[in-house]
Motif scaffolding. Structure first.
Motif, PDB file in Angstrom:
ATOM      1  N   GLN A  18       0.824  -1.211   0.000  1.00 54.96           N
ATOM      2  CA  GLN A  18       0.000   0.000   0.000  1.00 54.96           C
ATOM      3  C   GLN A  18       0.858   1.261   0.000  1.00 54.96           C
ATOM      4  OE1 GLN A  18      -3.189  -0.725  -0.538  1.00 54.96           O
ATOM      5  NE2 GLN A  18      -2.407  -2.822  -0.361  1.00 54.96           N
ATOM      6  N   VAL A  19       1.960   1.235   0.746  1.00 58.56           N
ATOM      7  CA  VAL A  19       2.854   2.392   0.773  1.00 58.56           C
ATOM      8  C   VAL A  19       3.445   2.656  -0.610  1.00 58.56           C
ATOM      9  CG1 VAL A  19       5.065   3.249   1.660  1.00 58.56           C
ATOM     10  CG2 VAL A  19       3.403   2.208   3.224  1.00 58.56           C
ATOM     11  N   ASP A  20       3.875   1.591  -1.292  1.00 61.59           N
ATOM     12  CA  ASP A  20       4.451   1.750  -2.628  1.00 61.59           C
ATOM     13  C   ASP A  20       3.443   2.334  -3.612  1.00 61.59           C
ATOM     14  OD1 ASP A  20       6.870   0.850  -1.789  1.00 61.59           O
ATOM     15  OD2 ASP A  20       6.691  -1.163  -2.647  1.00 61.59           O
ATOM     16  N   GLY A  44       4.751   5.676  -9.943  1.00 62.42           N
ATOM     17  CA  GLY A  44       4.743   6.512 -11.135  1.00 62.42           C
ATOM     18  C   GLY A  44       5.006   7.984 -10.879  1.00 62.42           C
ATOM     19  N   LYS A  45       5.296   8.356  -9.637  1.00 64.00           N
ATOM     20  CA  LYS A  45       5.509   9.774  -9.307  1.00 64.00           C
ATOM     21  C   LYS A  45       6.964  10.089  -8.959  1.00 64.00           C
ATOM     22  CE  LYS A  45       0.827   9.971  -7.378  1.00 64.00           C
ATOM     23  NZ  LYS A  45       0.012  10.238  -6.158  1.00 64.00           N
ATOM     24  N   ILE A  46       7.847   9.094  -8.966  1.00 66.54           N
ATOM     25  CA  ILE A  46       9.238   9.292  -8.565  1.00 66.54           C
ATOM     26  C   ILE A  46      10.057   9.750  -9.770  1.00 66.54           C
ATOM     27  CG2 ILE A  46      11.261   8.189  -7.556  1.00 66.54           C
ATOM     28  CD1 ILE A  46       9.384   6.123  -6.323  1.00 66.54           C
ATOM     29  N   ARG A  47      10.893  10.727  -9.572  1.00 64.52           N
ATOM     30  CA  ARG A  47      11.741  11.231 -10.653  1.00 64.52           C
ATOM     31  C   ARG A  47      12.739  10.156 -11.060  1.00 64.52           C
ATOM     32  NH1 ARG A  47      11.580  16.982 -10.733  1.00 64.52           N
ATOM     33  NH2 ARG A  47      13.630  17.078 -11.750  1.00 64.52           N
ATOM     34  N   VAL A  53      14.259   5.773  -3.082  1.00 65.60           N
ATOM     35  CA  VAL A  53      12.934   5.818  -2.448  1.00 65.60           C
ATOM     36  C   VAL A  53      12.513   4.436  -1.979  1.00 65.60           C
ATOM     37  CG1 VAL A  53      10.489   6.302  -2.829  1.00 65.60           C
ATOM     38  CG2 VAL A  53      12.214   7.861  -3.738  1.00 65.60           C
ATOM     39  N   ASP A  54      12.718   3.419  -2.831  1.00 66.72           N
ATOM     40  CA  ASP A  54      12.314   2.056  -2.468  1.00 66.72           C
ATOM     41  C   ASP A  54      13.051   1.571  -1.227  1.00 66.72           C
ATOM     42  OD1 ASP A  54      10.541   1.936  -4.520  1.00 66.72           O
ATOM     43  OD2 ASP A  54      11.793   0.724  -5.856  1.00 66.72           O
TER      44      ASP A  54
END
Length: 537
Positions: A143-145, A150-153, A160-161
Protein backbone atom coordinates in the motif's frame (compact mmCIF):
# COMPACT_ATOMS: atom_id res chain seq x y z
CA UNK A 1 0.08 -21.11 -36.51
CA UNK A 2 -1.60 -23.55 -34.16
CA UNK A 3 -1.74 -22.73 -30.47
CA UNK A 4 -3.81 -23.56 -27.47
CA UNK A 5 -6.86 -21.37 -27.16
CA UNK A 6 -7.86 -19.36 -24.16
CA UNK A 7 -10.98 -20.45 -22.28
CA UNK A 8 -14.05 -18.37 -22.71
CA UNK A 9 -14.27 -15.53 -20.26
CA UNK A 10 -16.24 -16.35 -17.21
CA UNK A 11 -16.05 -20.07 -17.86
CA UNK A 12 -14.91 -20.87 -14.35
CA UNK A 13 -17.86 -21.48 -12.13
CA UNK A 14 -18.48 -19.18 -9.27
CA UNK A 15 -17.19 -20.39 -5.98
CA UNK A 16 -19.92 -21.47 -3.61
CA UNK A 17 -20.01 -22.56 -0.04
CA UNK A 18 -20.23 -19.36 1.99
CA UNK A 19 -18.60 -19.72 5.38
CA UNK A 20 -17.03 -23.08 4.51
CA UNK A 21 -15.25 -21.56 1.53
CA UNK A 22 -14.04 -18.64 3.65
CA UNK A 23 -12.56 -20.99 6.25
CA UNK A 24 -11.13 -23.11 3.45
CA UNK A 25 -9.42 -20.13 1.86
CA UNK A 26 -8.04 -19.08 5.23
CA UNK A 27 -6.70 -22.57 5.83
CA UNK A 28 -5.17 -22.64 2.36
CA UNK A 29 -3.41 -19.35 3.06
CA UNK A 30 -2.03 -20.65 6.36
CA UNK A 31 -0.86 -23.91 4.80
CA UNK A 32 0.71 -21.89 1.99
CA UNK A 33 3.02 -20.33 4.58
CA UNK A 34 3.77 -23.59 6.40
CA UNK A 35 3.98 -26.24 3.68
CA UNK A 36 6.92 -24.80 1.66
CA UNK A 37 8.93 -24.78 4.90
CA UNK A 38 8.09 -28.29 6.11
CA UNK A 39 11.62 -29.42 5.20
CA UNK A 40 12.99 -26.94 7.75
CA UNK A 41 10.61 -28.26 10.41
CA UNK A 42 11.72 -31.81 9.62
CA UNK A 43 15.39 -30.80 9.78
CA UNK A 44 14.84 -29.15 13.14
CA UNK A 45 12.91 -32.19 14.35
CA UNK A 46 15.71 -34.55 13.34
CA UNK A 47 18.35 -32.39 15.02
CA UNK A 48 16.18 -32.27 18.13
CA UNK A 49 15.58 -36.01 18.08
CA UNK A 50 19.29 -36.80 17.76
CA UNK A 51 21.12 -34.26 19.91
CA UNK A 52 19.06 -33.07 22.88
CA UNK A 53 19.52 -34.54 26.34
CA UNK A 54 16.68 -37.04 25.83
CA UNK A 55 17.51 -37.67 22.15
CA UNK A 56 18.72 -40.76 20.34
CA UNK A 57 22.43 -40.24 21.05
CA UNK A 58 21.78 -39.54 24.72
CA UNK A 59 20.01 -42.89 24.97
CA UNK A 60 23.42 -44.47 24.31
CA UNK A 61 25.31 -42.12 26.64
CA UNK A 62 26.78 -40.05 23.78
CA UNK A 63 26.97 -36.26 24.21
CA UNK A 64 27.92 -34.10 21.23
CA UNK A 65 29.68 -30.83 22.18
CA UNK A 66 28.19 -27.60 20.91
CA UNK A 67 30.52 -25.73 18.56
CA UNK A 68 30.29 -22.09 19.61
CA UNK A 69 27.28 -19.99 20.43
CA UNK A 70 24.71 -20.58 23.15
CA UNK A 71 26.36 -23.65 24.75
CA UNK A 72 24.08 -25.62 27.03
CA UNK A 73 24.94 -26.61 30.59
CA UNK A 74 25.87 -30.15 29.57
CA UNK A 75 27.79 -29.03 26.48
CA UNK A 76 25.37 -30.55 23.99
CA UNK A 77 23.65 -29.04 20.98
CA UNK A 78 20.42 -28.74 22.96
CA UNK A 79 20.71 -24.94 23.11
CA UNK A 80 23.59 -24.47 20.67
CA UNK A 81 21.52 -25.28 17.58
CA UNK A 82 18.01 -26.38 18.51
CA UNK A 83 16.90 -23.22 20.32
CA UNK A 84 18.06 -20.64 17.70
CA UNK A 85 16.37 -22.65 14.96
CA UNK A 86 13.00 -22.68 16.69
CA UNK A 87 13.32 -19.10 17.89
CA UNK A 88 14.58 -17.43 14.72
CA UNK A 89 14.91 -19.70 11.68
CA UNK A 90 11.46 -21.28 11.52
CA UNK A 91 9.39 -18.14 12.28
CA UNK A 92 11.43 -16.05 9.84
CA UNK A 93 11.00 -18.65 7.08
CA UNK A 94 7.26 -18.59 7.65
CA UNK A 95 7.21 -14.79 7.64
CA UNK A 96 9.26 -14.61 4.44
CA UNK A 97 6.97 -17.07 2.68
CA UNK A 98 3.86 -15.20 3.83
CA UNK A 99 5.33 -11.90 2.72
CA UNK A 100 6.23 -13.27 -0.70
CA UNK A 101 2.69 -14.56 -1.13
CA UNK A 102 1.44 -10.99 -0.73
CA UNK A 103 4.14 -8.87 -2.37
CA UNK A 104 6.89 -11.01 -3.90
CA UNK A 105 10.51 -10.50 -2.80
CA UNK A 106 9.96 -7.01 -1.39
CA UNK A 107 7.11 -8.34 0.72
CA UNK A 108 9.31 -11.16 2.00
CA UNK A 109 12.02 -8.74 3.14
CA UNK A 110 9.68 -6.39 5.00
CA UNK A 111 7.91 -9.41 6.54
CA UNK A 112 11.17 -10.70 8.04
CA UNK A 113 12.06 -7.27 9.45
CA UNK A 114 8.67 -6.85 11.11
CA UNK A 115 8.62 -10.40 12.46
CA UNK A 116 11.92 -9.85 14.27
CA UNK A 117 9.99 -7.47 16.49
CA UNK A 118 7.55 -10.12 17.70
CA UNK A 119 10.33 -12.70 18.05
CA UNK A 120 12.50 -10.54 20.27
CA UNK A 121 9.52 -9.21 22.21
CA UNK A 122 8.10 -12.61 23.10
CA UNK A 123 9.08 -15.44 25.39
CA UNK A 124 7.51 -18.18 23.23
CA UNK A 125 8.26 -19.31 19.65
CA UNK A 126 6.54 -16.81 17.37
CA UNK A 127 4.92 -19.02 14.73
CA UNK A 128 1.51 -17.41 15.14
CA UNK A 129 3.19 -14.00 15.25
CA UNK A 130 5.04 -14.77 12.00
CA UNK A 131 1.81 -15.86 10.29
CA UNK A 132 0.24 -12.55 11.29
CA UNK A 133 3.08 -10.04 10.93
CA UNK A 134 4.53 -11.51 7.72
CA UNK A 135 1.50 -11.03 5.45
CA UNK A 136 0.43 -7.83 7.27
CA UNK A 137 3.82 -6.17 6.80
CA UNK A 138 3.94 -7.16 3.12
CA UNK A 139 0.43 -5.79 2.55
CA UNK A 140 1.35 -2.48 4.22
CA UNK A 141 4.50 -2.23 2.09
CA UNK A 142 2.39 -2.80 -1.00
CA UNK A 143 0.00 0.00 0.00
CA UNK A 144 2.85 2.39 0.77
CA UNK A 145 4.45 1.75 -2.63
CA UNK A 146 1.15 2.56 -4.31
CA UNK A 147 1.21 6.08 -2.82
CA UNK A 148 4.03 7.24 -5.09
CA UNK A 149 3.85 4.70 -7.90
CA UNK A 150 4.74 6.51 -11.13
CA UNK A 151 5.51 9.77 -9.31
CA UNK A 152 9.24 9.29 -8.56
CA UNK A 153 11.74 11.23 -10.65
CA UNK A 154 13.97 9.00 -12.81
CA UNK A 155 17.12 7.94 -11.00
CA UNK A 156 15.60 8.13 -7.52
CA UNK A 157 13.59 4.89 -7.66
CA UNK A 158 16.10 2.77 -5.76
CA UNK A 159 16.67 5.47 -3.14
CA UNK A 160 12.93 5.82 -2.45
CA UNK A 161 12.31 2.06 -2.47
CA UNK A 162 15.15 1.28 -0.07
CA UNK A 163 14.44 4.05 2.40
CA UNK A 164 10.66 3.57 2.35
CA UNK A 165 11.15 -0.14 3.01
CA UNK A 166 13.72 0.53 5.72
CA UNK A 167 11.63 3.15 7.50
CA UNK A 168 8.44 1.07 7.36
CA UNK A 169 10.34 -2.04 8.46
CA UNK A 170 11.82 -0.23 11.45
CA UNK A 171 8.44 1.15 12.49
CA UNK A 172 6.76 -2.24 12.14
CA UNK A 173 9.52 -4.05 14.07
CA UNK A 174 9.32 -1.60 16.97
CA UNK A 175 5.53 -1.61 16.91
CA UNK A 176 5.47 -5.41 16.84
CA UNK A 177 7.87 -5.53 19.77
CA UNK A 178 5.75 -3.32 22.03
CA UNK A 179 2.20 -3.98 20.77
CA UNK A 180 1.88 -7.25 18.88
CA UNK A 181 4.32 -9.52 20.76
CA UNK A 182 2.55 -9.27 24.15
CA UNK A 183 -0.82 -10.02 22.54
CA UNK A 184 0.48 -13.03 20.60
CA UNK A 185 2.32 -14.29 23.68
CA UNK A 186 -0.89 -14.14 25.70
CA UNK A 187 -2.83 -15.87 22.92
CA UNK A 188 -0.23 -18.63 22.61
CA UNK A 189 -0.20 -19.19 26.35
CA UNK A 190 -4.02 -19.31 26.45
CA UNK A 191 -4.15 -21.85 23.62
CA UNK A 192 -1.44 -23.94 25.25
CA UNK A 193 -3.31 -23.87 28.55
CA UNK A 194 -6.50 -24.99 26.83
CA UNK A 195 -4.72 -27.86 25.07
CA UNK A 196 -2.98 -28.93 28.27
CA UNK A 197 -6.33 -28.91 30.06
CA UNK A 198 -7.84 -31.14 27.37
CA UNK A 199 -4.90 -33.52 27.70
CA UNK A 200 -5.00 -33.63 31.50
CA UNK A 201 -8.79 -34.06 31.51
CA UNK A 202 -8.56 -36.88 28.96
CA UNK A 203 -10.75 -34.93 26.52
CA UNK A 204 -8.25 -34.50 23.67
CA UNK A 205 -9.77 -37.44 21.71
CA UNK A 206 -12.91 -35.31 21.30
CA UNK A 207 -10.92 -33.16 18.87
CA UNK A 208 -11.45 -35.92 16.30
CA UNK A 209 -15.14 -35.04 16.19
CA UNK A 210 -14.11 -31.82 14.45
CA UNK A 211 -10.86 -32.85 12.80
CA UNK A 212 -12.02 -35.95 10.89
CA UNK A 213 -15.08 -34.36 9.20
CA UNK A 214 -12.96 -31.25 8.68
CA UNK A 215 -10.39 -33.29 6.76
CA UNK A 216 -13.03 -34.58 4.35
CA UNK A 217 -14.30 -31.04 3.79
CA UNK A 218 -10.74 -29.63 3.56
CA UNK A 219 -11.38 -27.35 6.54
CA UNK A 220 -8.65 -28.78 8.72
CA UNK A 221 -5.76 -26.62 7.51
CA UNK A 222 -6.83 -23.64 9.58
CA UNK A 223 -6.74 -25.76 12.75
CA UNK A 224 -3.79 -27.96 11.88
CA UNK A 225 -1.40 -25.29 10.60
CA UNK A 226 -2.86 -22.39 12.53
CA UNK A 227 -3.03 -24.02 15.98
CA UNK A 228 -1.64 -27.56 16.20
CA UNK A 229 1.70 -26.91 14.48
CA UNK A 230 2.67 -23.73 16.40
CA UNK A 231 1.58 -25.19 19.75
CA UNK A 232 3.16 -28.54 18.93
CA UNK A 233 6.53 -26.97 18.20
CA UNK A 234 6.29 -25.02 21.46
CA UNK A 235 5.58 -28.26 23.35
CA UNK A 236 8.58 -29.91 21.71
CA UNK A 237 10.79 -27.13 23.02
CA UNK A 238 9.44 -27.68 26.52
CA UNK A 239 9.10 -31.47 26.71
CA UNK A 240 10.85 -32.85 23.63
CA UNK A 241 7.69 -34.08 21.86
CA UNK A 242 4.08 -33.20 21.14
CA UNK A 243 0.92 -35.26 20.77
CA UNK A 244 -0.64 -32.49 18.68
CA UNK A 245 1.32 -33.58 15.62
CA UNK A 246 -0.55 -36.91 15.71
CA UNK A 247 -4.15 -35.69 15.85
CA UNK A 248 -4.54 -35.00 12.14
CA UNK A 249 -1.62 -36.91 10.64
CA UNK A 250 -2.47 -40.40 11.95
CA UNK A 251 -3.01 -42.56 8.83
CA UNK A 252 -4.89 -45.23 10.80
CA UNK A 253 -8.49 -44.02 10.22
CA UNK A 254 -7.98 -43.77 6.46
CA UNK A 255 -6.23 -47.14 6.34
CA UNK A 256 -9.16 -48.81 8.09
CA UNK A 257 -11.73 -47.21 5.79
CA UNK A 258 -9.89 -48.17 2.60
CA UNK A 259 -9.27 -51.73 3.83
CA UNK A 260 -12.98 -52.12 4.54
CA UNK A 261 -13.84 -50.93 1.02
CA UNK A 262 -11.24 -53.31 -0.45
CA UNK A 263 -12.92 -56.24 1.28
CA UNK A 264 -16.60 -55.27 1.43
CA UNK A 265 -17.03 -52.59 -1.22
CA UNK A 266 -18.57 -53.04 -4.67
CA UNK A 267 -17.69 -51.83 -8.16
CA UNK A 268 -14.94 -49.30 -8.69
CA UNK A 269 -14.76 -48.48 -4.98
CA UNK A 270 -13.71 -52.06 -4.25
CA UNK A 271 -11.23 -52.41 -7.12
CA UNK A 272 -9.57 -49.03 -6.54
CA UNK A 273 -9.23 -49.28 -2.75
CA UNK A 274 -6.06 -51.46 -2.67
CA UNK A 275 -4.14 -48.93 -4.74
CA UNK A 276 -5.53 -46.10 -2.64
CA UNK A 277 -4.19 -47.82 0.50
CA UNK A 278 -0.63 -47.56 -0.82
CA UNK A 279 -1.02 -43.87 -1.66
CA UNK A 280 -2.67 -43.05 1.66
CA UNK A 281 -0.71 -45.14 4.15
CA UNK A 282 2.74 -45.12 2.57
CA UNK A 283 2.57 -41.90 0.59
CA UNK A 284 0.69 -39.94 3.24
CA UNK A 285 -1.88 -38.44 0.84
CA UNK A 286 -4.98 -38.70 3.01
CA UNK A 287 -7.33 -37.06 0.53
CA UNK A 288 -7.37 -40.28 -1.48
CA UNK A 289 -9.95 -41.76 0.91
CA UNK A 290 -12.24 -38.72 1.09
CA UNK A 291 -14.41 -39.76 -1.89
CA UNK A 292 -15.10 -43.11 -0.23
CA UNK A 293 -16.46 -41.26 2.79
CA UNK A 294 -18.56 -38.92 0.66
CA UNK A 295 -19.95 -41.87 -1.29
CA UNK A 296 -21.08 -43.44 2.01
CA UNK A 297 -21.52 -40.53 4.46
CA UNK A 298 -22.11 -42.87 7.41
CA UNK A 299 -18.50 -43.98 7.02
CA UNK A 300 -17.48 -40.69 8.67
CA UNK A 301 -18.48 -42.39 11.93
CA UNK A 302 -15.68 -44.88 11.36
CA UNK A 303 -13.21 -42.05 10.70
CA UNK A 304 -14.24 -40.18 13.86
CA UNK A 305 -14.16 -43.23 16.13
CA UNK A 306 -10.88 -44.36 14.61
CA UNK A 307 -9.34 -40.93 15.09
CA UNK A 308 -10.58 -40.75 18.69
CA UNK A 309 -9.13 -44.18 19.37
CA UNK A 310 -5.73 -43.18 17.99
CA UNK A 311 -5.62 -39.99 20.07
CA UNK A 312 -6.75 -41.91 23.18
CA UNK A 313 -3.94 -44.45 22.79
CA UNK A 314 -1.41 -41.63 22.40
CA UNK A 315 -2.76 -39.93 25.53
CA UNK A 316 -2.52 -43.18 27.52
CA UNK A 317 1.07 -43.82 26.41
CA UNK A 318 2.13 -40.13 26.61
CA UNK A 319 3.51 -40.31 23.09
CA UNK A 320 4.42 -37.57 20.64
CA UNK A 321 6.41 -36.52 17.60
CA UNK A 322 9.46 -34.25 17.42
CA UNK A 323 8.14 -32.28 14.44
CA UNK A 324 5.15 -32.22 12.06
CA UNK A 325 4.76 -35.34 9.93
CA UNK A 326 3.97 -33.99 6.48
CA UNK A 327 2.69 -35.68 4.48
CA UNK A 328 0.96 -38.00 6.95
CA UNK A 329 2.85 -41.10 5.81
CA UNK A 330 3.66 -43.89 8.24
CA UNK A 331 7.32 -43.38 7.29
CA UNK A 332 7.24 -39.67 8.13
CA UNK A 333 5.50 -40.40 11.42
CA UNK A 334 8.02 -43.05 12.48
CA UNK A 335 10.97 -40.84 11.54
CA UNK A 336 9.67 -37.99 13.69
CA UNK A 337 8.57 -40.19 16.63
CA UNK A 338 10.28 -39.46 19.95
CA UNK A 339 12.55 -42.30 21.16
CA UNK A 340 10.25 -43.19 24.04
CA UNK A 341 7.06 -43.11 21.95
CA UNK A 342 7.42 -45.81 19.31
CA UNK A 343 5.24 -48.36 21.06
CA UNK A 344 2.42 -45.91 21.69
CA UNK A 345 2.55 -44.35 18.21
CA UNK A 346 2.53 -47.70 16.43
CA UNK A 347 -0.31 -48.95 18.63
CA UNK A 348 -2.27 -45.74 17.98
CA UNK A 349 -2.06 -46.30 14.23
CA UNK A 350 -3.05 -49.97 14.55
CA UNK A 351 -5.91 -49.22 16.95
CA UNK A 352 -7.24 -46.35 14.83
CA UNK A 353 -7.13 -48.52 11.71
CA UNK A 354 -8.82 -51.44 13.48
CA UNK A 355 -11.70 -49.36 14.86
CA UNK A 356 -12.35 -47.51 11.59
CA UNK A 357 -12.16 -50.83 9.70
CA UNK A 358 -14.67 -52.53 11.99
CA UNK A 359 -17.15 -49.63 11.93
CA UNK A 360 -16.83 -49.10 8.17
CA UNK A 361 -17.07 -52.83 7.53
CA UNK A 362 -20.33 -53.03 9.50
CA UNK A 363 -21.76 -50.12 7.53
CA UNK A 364 -20.74 -51.60 4.18
CA UNK A 365 -21.99 -55.09 5.03
CA UNK A 366 -25.34 -53.70 6.17
CA UNK A 367 -25.91 -52.02 2.80
CA UNK A 368 -24.15 -54.55 0.57
CA UNK A 369 -27.28 -56.15 -0.91
CA UNK A 370 -28.74 -52.77 -1.73
CA UNK A 371 -25.45 -51.62 -3.26
CA UNK A 372 -25.15 -54.72 -5.42
CA UNK A 373 -28.67 -54.14 -6.74
CA UNK A 374 -27.92 -50.52 -7.59
CA UNK A 375 -26.58 -49.69 -11.04
CA UNK A 376 -24.43 -46.86 -9.67
CA UNK A 377 -23.10 -48.72 -6.65
CA UNK A 378 -19.39 -48.27 -6.17
CA UNK A 379 -19.20 -45.45 -8.73
CA UNK A 380 -16.73 -42.91 -7.38
CA UNK A 381 -17.25 -40.26 -10.06
CA UNK A 382 -19.79 -38.16 -8.18
CA UNK A 383 -17.90 -38.54 -4.89
CA UNK A 384 -14.61 -37.49 -6.50
CA UNK A 385 -16.31 -34.46 -8.04
CA UNK A 386 -17.72 -33.53 -4.63
CA UNK A 387 -14.31 -33.99 -3.00
CA UNK A 388 -12.66 -31.66 -5.49
CA UNK A 389 -15.50 -29.17 -5.01
CA UNK A 390 -14.85 -29.24 -1.27
CA UNK A 391 -11.13 -28.77 -1.83
CA UNK A 392 -11.70 -25.91 -4.24
CA UNK A 393 -9.29 -27.33 -6.81
CA UNK A 394 -8.42 -30.52 -8.64
CA UNK A 395 -6.59 -33.34 -6.89
CA UNK A 396 -3.81 -35.20 -8.64
CA UNK A 397 -4.20 -38.42 -6.69
CA UNK A 398 -7.96 -38.53 -7.15
CA UNK A 399 -7.42 -38.21 -10.88
CA UNK A 400 -6.04 -41.73 -10.92
CA UNK A 401 -9.28 -43.01 -9.49
CA UNK A 402 -11.39 -40.97 -11.86
CA UNK A 403 -9.45 -41.77 -15.04
CA UNK A 404 -11.05 -45.22 -15.26
CA UNK A 405 -14.47 -43.63 -15.22
CA UNK A 406 -14.05 -41.49 -18.34
CA UNK A 407 -16.90 -42.57 -20.60
CA UNK A 408 -15.70 -41.80 -24.12
CA UNK A 409 -13.36 -39.66 -26.21
CA UNK A 410 -15.75 -36.74 -26.28
CA UNK A 411 -15.84 -36.52 -22.49
CA UNK A 412 -12.05 -36.66 -22.42
CA UNK A 413 -11.80 -33.81 -24.92
CA UNK A 414 -14.27 -31.71 -22.98
CA UNK A 415 -12.08 -32.19 -19.92
CA UNK A 416 -9.01 -30.83 -21.75
CA UNK A 417 -10.16 -27.30 -21.18
CA UNK A 418 -12.98 -24.86 -21.75
CA UNK A 419 -13.61 -24.42 -25.45
CA UNK A 420 -16.95 -22.84 -26.27
CA UNK A 421 -18.83 -25.14 -28.64
CA UNK A 422 -15.83 -27.42 -29.35
CA UNK A 423 -16.65 -31.12 -29.12
CA UNK A 424 -13.87 -32.66 -31.23
CA UNK A 425 -10.14 -32.22 -31.80
CA UNK A 426 -10.80 -30.75 -35.24
CA UNK A 427 -13.15 -28.12 -33.81
CA UNK A 428 -10.64 -27.26 -31.11
CA UNK A 429 -7.88 -26.84 -33.67
CA UNK A 430 -10.06 -24.64 -35.89
CA UNK A 431 -10.88 -22.55 -32.83
CA UNK A 432 -7.20 -22.18 -32.09
CA UNK A 433 -6.32 -21.15 -35.61
CA UNK A 434 -9.06 -18.55 -35.52
CA UNK A 435 -7.51 -17.08 -32.36
CA UNK A 436 -4.21 -16.37 -34.11
CA UNK A 437 -2.29 -16.40 -30.84
CA UNK A 438 1.47 -16.65 -30.38
CA UNK A 439 3.09 -20.07 -30.11
CA UNK A 440 3.33 -21.74 -26.70
CA UNK A 441 6.86 -22.50 -25.50
CA UNK A 442 6.53 -22.30 -21.70
CA UNK A 443 3.69 -23.84 -19.70
CA UNK A 444 3.05 -23.35 -15.99
CA UNK A 445 0.81 -25.48 -13.81
CA UNK A 446 -0.48 -23.26 -11.03
CA UNK A 447 -2.32 -23.99 -7.80
CA UNK A 448 -2.56 -22.41 -4.36
CA UNK A 449 0.72 -23.69 -2.92
CA UNK A 450 2.54 -24.58 -6.15
CA UNK A 451 3.10 -28.10 -4.84
CA UNK A 452 1.20 -31.37 -4.72
CA UNK A 453 -1.35 -31.60 -7.52
CA UNK A 454 0.22 -29.01 -9.82
CA UNK A 455 3.67 -30.58 -9.41
CA UNK A 456 2.38 -34.02 -10.31
CA UNK A 457 0.37 -32.66 -13.24
CA UNK A 458 3.42 -30.81 -14.56
CA UNK A 459 5.48 -33.98 -14.26
CA UNK A 460 2.96 -36.03 -16.21
CA UNK A 461 2.67 -33.51 -19.03
CA UNK A 462 6.44 -32.94 -19.11
CA UNK A 463 7.08 -36.66 -19.60
CA UNK A 464 4.48 -36.91 -22.36
CA UNK A 465 5.95 -33.92 -24.18
CA UNK A 466 9.44 -35.41 -23.90
CA UNK A 467 8.28 -38.77 -25.29
CA UNK A 468 6.60 -36.98 -28.17
CA UNK A 469 9.93 -35.46 -29.14
CA UNK A 470 8.88 -31.86 -28.54
CA UNK A 471 12.00 -30.06 -27.35
CA UNK A 472 11.02 -26.39 -27.32
CA UNK A 473 8.30 -26.44 -24.64
CA UNK A 474 9.06 -26.20 -20.90
CA UNK A 475 6.60 -27.23 -18.20
CA UNK A 476 6.96 -26.14 -14.56
CA UNK A 477 4.69 -25.73 -11.54
CA UNK A 478 4.24 -22.61 -9.39
CA UNK A 479 2.00 -21.11 -6.76
CA UNK A 480 -0.52 -18.66 -8.19
CA UNK A 481 0.97 -15.94 -6.00
CA UNK A 482 4.35 -16.42 -7.75
CA UNK A 483 3.07 -16.15 -11.32
CA UNK A 484 4.57 -13.43 -13.52
CA UNK A 485 3.23 -11.97 -16.74
CA UNK A 486 5.83 -13.55 -19.01
CA UNK A 487 4.25 -16.99 -19.42
CA UNK A 488 2.76 -18.37 -22.64
CA UNK A 489 0.23 -20.74 -21.09
CA UNK A 490 -1.07 -21.21 -17.55
CA UNK A 491 -2.90 -24.42 -16.61
CA UNK A 492 -5.11 -24.24 -13.54
CA UNK A 493 -8.15 -25.91 -12.10
CA UNK A 494 -11.25 -24.17 -13.42
CA UNK A 495 -12.01 -22.72 -9.97
CA UNK A 496 -8.61 -21.00 -9.87
CA UNK A 497 -8.41 -19.66 -13.42
CA UNK A 498 -9.80 -16.22 -12.54
CA UNK A 499 -7.15 -15.71 -9.84
CA UNK A 500 -4.36 -16.84 -12.17
CA UNK A 501 -5.59 -14.51 -14.92
CA UNK A 502 -5.21 -11.55 -12.55
CA UNK A 503 -1.51 -12.40 -12.11
CA UNK A 504 -0.81 -13.15 -15.79
CA UNK A 505 -3.24 -11.19 -17.97
CA UNK A 506 -1.09 -11.58 -21.09
CA UNK A 507 -0.88 -15.37 -20.92
CA UNK A 508 -3.27 -17.90 -22.35
CA UNK A 509 -5.20 -19.61 -19.57
CA UNK A 510 -6.19 -23.21 -19.83
CA UNK A 511 -8.76 -24.58 -17.35
CA UNK A 512 -8.81 -28.26 -16.45
CA UNK A 513 -11.03 -30.38 -14.24
CA UNK A 514 -8.34 -32.78 -13.06
CA UNK A 515 -4.55 -32.50 -13.20
CA UNK A 516 -3.92 -36.24 -13.57
CA UNK A 517 -6.36 -37.30 -16.31
CA UNK A 518 -4.15 -38.71 -19.08
CA UNK A 519 -6.57 -38.06 -21.98
CA UNK A 520 -6.23 -34.35 -21.31
CA UNK A 521 -2.47 -34.40 -21.74
CA UNK A 522 -2.61 -36.61 -24.81
CA UNK A 523 -4.74 -33.95 -26.47
CA UNK A 524 -2.46 -31.14 -25.33
CA UNK A 525 0.57 -33.00 -26.69
CA UNK A 526 -1.21 -33.55 -30.00
CA UNK A 527 -1.92 -29.86 -30.29
CA UNK A 528 1.68 -28.97 -29.42
CA UNK A 529 2.91 -31.44 -32.05
CA UNK A 530 0.77 -29.72 -34.66
CA UNK A 531 2.18 -26.38 -33.51
CA UNK A 532 5.72 -27.74 -33.89
CA UNK A 533 5.02 -29.08 -37.37
CA UNK A 534 3.51 -25.75 -38.42
CA UNK A 535 6.54 -23.85 -37.16
CA UNK A 536 8.93 -26.16 -39.03
CA UNK A 537 6.92 -25.74 -42.23
Amino acid sequence: MTTLSQPAAGSAPATKGGGRVAVQRFGTFLSGMIMPNIAAFIAWGLITAVFIQTGWLAQFGILVPAIGGFPSADGTLNIGLVSPMITYLLPLLIANTGGRMIYSTRGGVIAVIATMGVIVGSSVPMFIGAMIMGPLAAWLMKQVDKLWAGKIRPGFEMLVDNFSGGILGALLAVGAFYLIAPVITGLSNALETAVNWLVSAGLLPLASILVEPGKVLFLNNAINHGVFTPLGVQQVQESGKSILFLIEANPGPGLGILTAFALFGVGLSKSSAPGAIIIQFLGGIHEIYFPYVLMKPLVIIGAILGGMTGVFVNVIFHTGLRAPASPGSIFAILIETAPDSYVGVILSVIAAAAVSFIVTGIILRASRKRDLASENAGDLSAAIAQTEANKGKASSVLGRLQADGLADEKDALLNVGTYAGADTVEEIQRSQEAQGRAAVHNIVFACDAGMGSSAMGASVLRNKIKKAGIADVTVVNKAISNLTDDIDLVITHQDLTARAREKTPSAEHFSVDNFMSSPKYDEIVALLQRQSETEKA
